[in-house]
Motif scaffolding. Sequence first.
Motif, PDB file in Angstrom:
ATOM      1  N   PRO A  81       0.826  -1.216   0.000  1.00  0.00           N
ATOM      2  CA  PRO A  81       0.000   0.000   0.000  1.00  0.00           C
ATOM      3  C   PRO A  81       0.861   1.267   0.000  1.00  0.00           C
ATOM      4  CG  PRO A  81      -0.869  -1.593   1.549  1.00  0.00           C
ATOM      5  CD  PRO A  81       0.472  -2.120   1.097  1.00  0.00           C
ATOM      6  N   THR A  82       0.255   2.369  -0.359  1.00  0.00           N
ATOM      7  CA  THR A  82       0.996   3.631  -0.466  1.00  0.00           C
ATOM      8  C   THR A  82       1.013   4.422   0.839  1.00  0.00           C
ATOM      9  OG1 THR A  82      -1.002   4.726  -1.295  1.00  0.00           O
ATOM     10  CG2 THR A  82       0.544   3.793  -2.927  1.00  0.00           C
ATOM     11  N   SER A  83       0.189   4.004   1.823  1.00  0.00           N
ATOM     12  CA  SER A  83       0.152   4.728   3.086  1.00  0.00           C
ATOM     13  C   SER A  83      -0.061   3.744   4.233  1.00  0.00           C
ATOM     14  CB  SER A  83      -0.981   5.763   3.085  1.00  0.00           C
ATOM     15  OG  SER A  83      -2.241   5.117   3.095  1.00  0.00           O
ATOM     16  N   LEU A  84       0.247   4.200   5.459  1.00  0.00           N
ATOM     17  CA  LEU A  84       0.062   3.351   6.630  1.00  0.00           C
ATOM     18  C   LEU A  84      -1.405   3.010   6.857  1.00  0.00           C
ATOM     19  CD1 LEU A  84       2.608   4.921   9.142  1.00  0.00           C
ATOM     20  CD2 LEU A  84       2.683   2.623   8.176  1.00  0.00           C
ATOM     21  N   GLY A  89      -5.835  -3.070   7.243  1.00  0.00           N
ATOM     22  CA  GLY A  89      -6.567  -4.298   6.945  1.00  0.00           C
ATOM     23  C   GLY A  89      -7.353  -4.191   5.653  1.00  0.00           C
ATOM     24  N   GLY A  90      -8.143  -5.226   5.392  1.00  0.00           N
ATOM     25  CA  GLY A  90      -8.988  -5.214   4.210  1.00  0.00           C
ATOM     26  C   GLY A  90      -8.425  -5.952   3.014  1.00  0.00           C
ATOM     27  N   CYS A 137       3.576  -5.054   6.056  1.00  0.00           N
ATOM     28  CA  CYS A 137       3.265  -3.783   5.399  1.00  0.00           C
ATOM     29  C   CYS A 137       3.670  -2.603   6.273  1.00  0.00           C
ATOM     30  CB  CYS A 137       1.763  -3.744   5.100  1.00  0.00           C
ATOM     31  SG  CYS A 137       1.122  -2.124   4.624  1.00  0.00           S
ATOM     32  N   ARG A 138       3.330  -2.675   7.550  1.00  0.00           N
ATOM     33  CA  ARG A 138       3.605  -1.559   8.464  1.00  0.00           C
ATOM     34  C   ARG A 138       5.107  -1.319   8.618  1.00  0.00           C
ATOM     35  NH1 ARG A 138       0.758   1.560  11.474  1.00  0.00           N
ATOM     36  NH2 ARG A 138      -1.117   0.400  10.860  1.00  0.00           N
ATOM     37  N   TYR A 139       5.862  -2.373   8.820  1.00  0.00           N
ATOM     38  CA  TYR A 139       7.301  -2.196   8.986  1.00  0.00           C
ATOM     39  C   TYR A 139       7.938  -1.634   7.718  1.00  0.00           C
ATOM     40  CZ  TYR A 139       7.416  -4.769  13.433  1.00  0.00           C
ATOM     41  OH  TYR A 139       7.248  -5.162  14.734  1.00  0.00           O
ATOM     42  N   ALA A 140       7.445  -2.065   6.570  1.00  0.00           N
ATOM     43  CA  ALA A 140       8.019  -1.587   5.313  1.00  0.00           C
ATOM     44  C   ALA A 140       7.778  -0.091   5.145  1.00  0.00           C
ATOM     45  CB  ALA A 140       7.431  -2.362   4.141  1.00  0.00           C
TER      46      ALA A 140
END
Length: 237
Positions: A81-84, A89-90, A137-140
């Motif tokens: 994703p492009t943002s946090l 989710g989803g 995703c979050r860590y990236a």
Amino acid sequence: MKRVFTLIELLIVIAIIAILAAILFPVFSQARAKARQIACLSNQRQLGVAARMYMTDNDGQLFHHHEEWVLDDGSTVPQLPTSLAGCEGGGYGNSHAEAPWLDALEPYLKNTQLTQCPESPMGQSYLLNSVFTHKSCRYALEGVLGDFASEPLVAALPNPNLILFSERNLEGAPDQDDYDTWVGEPALVEWLQYNRHNGGANYTYADGHTRWLRWGRARVDQFPDHLVRRPLEEPIP
């Protein structure tokens, strides 16, 4: 004339034995608990060796459960994703492990009973930090860890002391053999048995070394950047 013990003398002897038992039994109990802690630490040390051997044979990486990006709710997406906000989710499906880590490490273990702590005689006693087998995703997007936690990426962290295996809470942990740190501390204290041995637990680090730690110290080494996500309002010692 044959001498016999009086009732008072017998009571005194019994009282002395009771006092000695009260003193020694806790000592024996503590010694047994310490022995189990050491045996558990030995188990984890051998798990760490097996994981290191696997990584040496596979370009410095553990196996990948999924190639997709894992979101906070456990779902996955093929593109980062492009943002946090997109990490919350989803996605589709779920990131649960189809291939247990024991299956991958078994060729490197002398005995699969090493996965069982003496203080926890039922079930598999240890969980794998899933940053090694999943991409967060979050860590990236936070710039912490942009891929699977391979040997080169862990070595490049400002503090490479990252926990690989933790002790499992057999009563509260989900039916899986790994755990996600990026979802935060409240989930971790449900997944992990952080006080199994004398108020602490044993942990295996990415470089293979093992340590007994209280949760107040171990919690920071669960995260690649050593910043606790969603810390508990009332910290556990």
